[in-house]
Write an enzyme that holds these catalytic residues in place. Sequence first.
Site, PDB file in Angstrom:
ATOM      1  N   ASP A 195       0.855  -1.185   0.000  1.00 27.85           N
ATOM      2  CA  ASP A 195       0.000   0.000   0.000  1.00 27.85           C
ATOM      3  C   ASP A 195       0.891   1.235   0.000  1.00 27.85           C
ATOM      4  OD1 ASP A 195      -2.406   1.750   0.457  1.00 27.85           O
ATOM      5  OD2 ASP A 195      -3.320  -0.205   0.828  1.00 27.85           O
ATOM      6  N   HIS A 265      -2.860   3.223  -4.650  1.00 29.23           N
ATOM      7  CA  HIS A 265      -2.231   2.715  -3.415  1.00 29.23           C
ATOM      8  C   HIS A 265      -0.832   2.173  -3.705  1.00 29.23           C
ATOM      9  CE1 HIS A 265      -5.633   3.313  -0.760  1.00 29.23           C
ATOM     10  NE2 HIS A 265      -6.430   2.808  -1.685  1.00 29.23           N
ATOM     11  N   GLU A 329      -9.903   2.944  -5.248  1.00 32.25           N
ATOM     12  CA  GLU A 329      -9.438   4.276  -4.885  1.00 32.25           C
ATOM     13  C   GLU A 329      -8.228   4.716  -5.708  1.00 32.25           C
ATOM     14  OE1 GLU A 329     -10.941   4.216  -0.241  1.00 32.25           O
ATOM     15  OE2 GLU A 329      -8.898   3.547  -0.695  1.00 32.25           O
TER      16      GLU A 329
END
Length: 558
Positions: A195, A265, A329
């Site tokens: 991440d 990410h 995202e």
Amino acid sequence: MKKTIFALVCLLTTVTTASAQACYEVVPLPQSIQMQKGEQFVLDGSVQILVQDGLQNEADFLQAYLQDLTGLTLGISGKREKKVRYIELAVSPKVAEREGYELTVSKKGVTIVGGSAAGVFYGVQTVRKTISEQGNHNYSSLILNPIILKDAPRFSWRGMHLDCSRHFWPVTFVKKFIDLLAMHNMNVLHWHLTDDQGWRIEIKKWPKLITVGSQRSGTIIGTNSDLDDETPYGGYYTQEEIRDIVAYAAARHITIVPEIDMPGHMLAALASYPELGCTGGPYQVGHYWGVYKDVLCIGNPKVYQFVEDVLTEVMELFPSEVIHIGGDEAPSDRWQQCEKCKDAYLKDALEGRLGADMTSAREMPEFDISATYQRLFTQRVFNFLASKGRRALGWDEILDGCPQDAMIMSWRGSAPGAKAAEAGHDVVMTPTTHCYFDYQQVEDTEFEPSRCGGFIPIERVYALDPAPDTLSVAARQHILGTQANLWSEYMTTESMVEYQALPRMSALAEVQWTKPERKDYEAFKERLTRLTALFEHYGYTYAKHLWPERQMPNRWQF
């Protein structure tokens, strides 16, 4: 009526004051428990474990569990002898479900027959959990009432997620967490390994991912305040450690599904190799929680070489058919400003792969370009994994335009998962409404250790139905199961991870395993109360909101 049945199933006549009590009402609740007439089975040191070929692993677990919980050490044999009483382990095609099992107890002995070795293992777990803790681990015998118990899971995907990126957990804890899955008849560990805030898996072709990407120079204090602790933090798993963990899980019939989150990410990777981003950096491994605008540059050919190299080494380490590629995202801000990305979009559009009729990517409205960029990247990753015989799983953001064989993990509620299932995609339900275990367990959070928001009490977890009747029959067939997620932004210690997971994990286990018509929350709480004895025996930290008498008597006085 249920209380009467419950008492009957748990009724036990003790032979001596040093006899352990056993109860078949365990977590998760078996599908069928039929009490039988006749004398009880006395399990003492003279009993042997009779093992069929291929089940030595399961016999070893049974032997270890019984020795640990009762003090009884049973021998293991592959040959039946006269006048010897056995706990017999076997696999038989008569058990229709691969992960199903039948547990039979009579005066003469105990048999656990599974549809596979996994089914036998779950039968062993049930025997293990029939033993109620009384603080005494040196019993002369364990008494089991005669019974025929038939059991099989409702769902094939029964998982838990563990984030090792925001905060890093050592090998010993990952194994302890895997043992917790085994206790709950779960069979999937979704392992979040990369991440923005840290890259945790060794990739030999890209060594800076661990020399740079696994380390951050500080961590935000509180909830994204302006205060940073400026304390270096890091850690990663070597490939040898990962192989060891994968084997440890496999012995417990748990598949580890690794997640390499992309194209968003990826800040830790960009800090390691700035040329993989649209701006070229400089980047640093993330200190803050949340979503960063810097993502992989989808117009850069080197990015796809990087992705293929990483996934190749991941596939060498993890035998799982399913590889999680994230996909959530991923802001398009950098892509819309990047000439390489615009050119890549134009090339695919002109060649018809995007279904667009455009002569220039710069003529496309920004919204439409944004919606298509990630599809361009995701399709290439899917194709690569498919060419290696693997299946791609992604968060529900990838649903728009993804291949038919793509698996969807529904996190933004259950609606995206329902939509995907109706469209023919295999789905794992993990909605924020029921399955985000980093969320708070109680509304009054004054004495809670986590700073994470949200509120998911245990009764809400228990109420989840991943495949409700509101879905079509065909769509319900595509709901593989469910899992809960443990994101570690606000989990700074191992005990916090356990506290956030337990006992909600037990409620989820019953959702995953037990048919809806068998579920009863009040009866579940009684069974859960007994299961907490095992939590305490194995040293797990758990939230005690259901048992106020176990909590600190006066929080203001120490």
